[in-house]
Write an enzyme that holds these catalytic residues in place. Structure first.
Site, mmCIF file in Angstrom:
data_model
loop_
_atom_site.group_PDB
_atom_site.id
_atom_site.type_symbol
_atom_site.label_atom_id
_atom_site.label_comp_id
_atom_site.label_asym_id
_atom_site.label_seq_id
_atom_site.Cartn_x
_atom_site.Cartn_y
_atom_site.Cartn_z
ATOM 1 N N PRO A 152 44.924 27.743 47.302
ATOM 2 C CA PRO A 152 43.988 28.795 47.709
ATOM 3 C C PRO A 152 44.240 30.128 47.023
ATOM 4 O O PRO A 152 45.390 30.532 46.816
ATOM 5 C CB PRO A 152 44.224 28.894 49.215
ATOM 6 C CG PRO A 152 44.635 27.520 49.603
ATOM 7 C CD PRO A 152 45.489 27.032 48.459
ATOM 8 N N CYS A 153 43.140 30.808 46.690
ATOM 9 C CA CYS A 153 43.256 31.994 45.853
ATOM 10 C C CYS A 153 42.704 33.286 46.439
ATOM 11 O O CYS A 153 42.729 34.297 45.747
ATOM 12 C CB CYS A 153 42.556 31.740 44.518
ATOM 13 S SG CYS A 153 40.803 31.359 44.669
ATOM 14 N N PRO A 154 42.184 33.346 47.673
ATOM 15 C CA PRO A 154 41.604 34.618 48.133
ATOM 16 C C PRO A 154 42.560 35.797 48.029
ATOM 17 O O PRO A 154 42.155 36.910 47.706
ATOM 18 C CB PRO A 154 41.235 34.334 49.590
ATOM 19 C CG PRO A 154 41.003 32.868 49.635
ATOM 20 C CD PRO A 154 42.018 32.292 48.683
ATOM 21 N N GLY A 155 43.832 35.564 48.293
ATOM 22 C CA GLY A 155 44.793 36.657 48.247
ATOM 23 C C GLY A 155 45.135 37.110 46.844
ATOM 24 O O GLY A 155 45.727 38.159 46.661
ATOM 25 N N PHE A 156 44.782 36.300 45.840
ATOM 26 C CA PHE A 156 45.048 36.662 44.450
ATOM 27 C C PHE A 156 43.823 37.279 43.776
ATOM 28 O O PHE A 156 43.915 37.843 42.711
ATOM 29 C CB PHE A 156 45.447 35.424 43.641
ATOM 30 C CG PHE A 156 46.712 34.770 44.099
ATOM 31 C CD1 PHE A 156 47.790 35.518 44.527
ATOM 32 C CD2 PHE A 156 46.826 33.391 44.104
ATOM 33 C CE1 PHE A 156 48.971 34.909 44.932
ATOM 34 C CE2 PHE A 156 47.997 32.764 44.506
ATOM 35 C CZ PHE A 156 49.067 33.530 44.929
#
Length: 415
Positions: A152-156
């Site tokens: 998962p990438c939302p925080g990046f």
């Protein structure tokens, strides 16, 4: 970095940090995740999986609807029967299903929490056992030869808050836990461009070190999907690891399209001949939507396809958008001259074949836009199929000629 809670906003991005702060925070979060792993309690036992001794058995983590998986499978088929025959079969569902068993890559297990994406995955990968469970609660992963996953990438994301200690940024540790249990010869991990700059580069450095500590030689590269035959401007990071005891050096493939090569694939090439575009997300255009250009020309590549129907790019038809001021654009003429790209069109732009099915939740009582949005989300979150194929081809070609080496090494490791 996380700041003290203030009102409704729990997190604030902190810009004035140094590398030591970032590293200390990362190590603390890794320890927290390791404690959670030790506390996993589960009576679940995996069923007998469809292992094949003559194929590279694959585990897919954070699988979504299966864009990465399908591209890897296509690469494996191209390696075995030839590029031209594989791509021709890929256009037709029956032909592809008749031949897909010949791929050097054979997926046996997938894991994701997104219900609708999981249903889409089942429709298109019926032979794969799927575990719909938070990866942090998976106690034991099966053995495998290759592990895939776009953690998962939302925080990046550069479009998001980019918080260094966003808990979603640490799910990659469970990817590494899978590697330690499955003991594959290689892995492919994909993420957003923002990963390269988060924490002044320290986050990516820590991730690479953690993968290396699991026993893998790691190669990382930022690539643009349009350089590999995808009609879309989409920059993504691919982290590929090869087990250190193997005599194989993975090199990310050079671009196949662009200056001096095959011409870029355009929107006209991808969606210009669609007679029935199907349904698209309908509704007004907010000031945020109109804060930048959303329409590309027919002879260009699409903007990045996002995981939202409301944020879908505009179809190339009709008049171009006009810039009025900084962060302010308008749609000239009547709004009926402008529409968002349809589900079928964005699937084409993500290089899914037309036969690929995207589940919409199945509840006809739910508003149409909401059902469509579930499909937009799946497609926008996916890795473009042809980009995945390109990144997997070096592995497919080497695995085809060295499958005995891979299997023999795995046997030793698994004793």
């Amino acid at each position: 970095m996380k700041l003290e809670e203030r009102g409704r906003a729990k997190y604030r991005p902190l810009k004035d940090y140094d590398k030591d702060q970032v590293q200390a925070l990362l190590l603390d979060k890794i320890k927290e995740e390791e404690k959670l792993i030790q506390n996993i309690e589960s009576d679940f036992e995996l069923p007998i999986l469809d292992y094949r001794d003559d194929r590279i058995n694959v585990i897919s983590l954070f699988s979504g609807c299966g864009g990465l998986d399908l591209g890897v499978e296509l690469a494996g088929l191209s390696a075995m029967i030839g590029e031209e025959e594989a791509l021709e079969a890929f256009k037709d569902k029956k032909k592809f299903n008749d031949l897909r068993g010949n791929s050097i890559f054979h997926t046996i297990y997938s894991n994701d929490l997104f219900k609708e994406a999981n249903e889409s995955y089942r429709l298109n990968f019926p032979h794969v056992f799927q575990q719909e469970l938070d990866i942090r609660k998976v106690k034991t992963f099966p053995k495998a030869d290759l592990v895939l996953g776009g953690f998962p990438c939302p925080g990046f994301s550069e479009a998001g808050p980019r918080l260094i200690d966003d808990e979603r940024n640490f799910l990659y540790i469970h990817f590494i836990r899978c590697l330690l249990q499955a003991k594959p010869f290689a892995f492919i991990a994909e993420n957003v461009k923002g990963l390269t700059t988060l924490g002044k580069g320290e986050v990516l450095k820590q991730i690479e070190q953690d993968f290396e500590s699991a026993g893998y030689k790691v190669q990382t590269k930022l690539v643009n999907a349009r350089d590999y035959g995808v009609p879309q401007l989409r920059e993504r990071v691919f982290i590929v690891g090869i087990r250190k005891n193997l005599n194989f050096e993975y090199i990310h493939p050079d671009p196949t399209h662009g200056d001096g090569k095959i011409q870029y694939v355009t929107l006209k090439d991808a969606i210009g001949k669609i007679e029935d575009p199907g349904d698209w997300f309908k509704g007004g255009f907010s000031p945020i939507y109109l804060s930048r250009n959303r329409k590309k020309k027919w002879n260009e590549q699409s903007f990045t396809i996002q995981a939202s129907g409301r944020q879908a790019p505009l179809h190339p038809s009709g008049p171009d958008m006009v810039k009025l001021d900084k962060d302010k654009w308008e749609l000239p003429g009547d709004e009926s001259q402008h529409r968002r790209l349809s589900v079928k069109e964005i699937a084409r732009i993500q290089t899914f074949p037309d036969w690929f099915e995207f589940f919409d939740g199945g509840n006809m009582n739910v508003q149409k836009n909401n059902r469509l949005d579930k499909q937009y989300k799946q497609i926008g979150n996916a890795v473009p199929v042809k980009l995945a194929k390109a990144m997997a081809m070096p592995l497919a070609l080497w695995a085809k000629d060295n499958i005995n080496t891979i299997k023999n090494n795995n046997s030793v490791l698994m004793k």
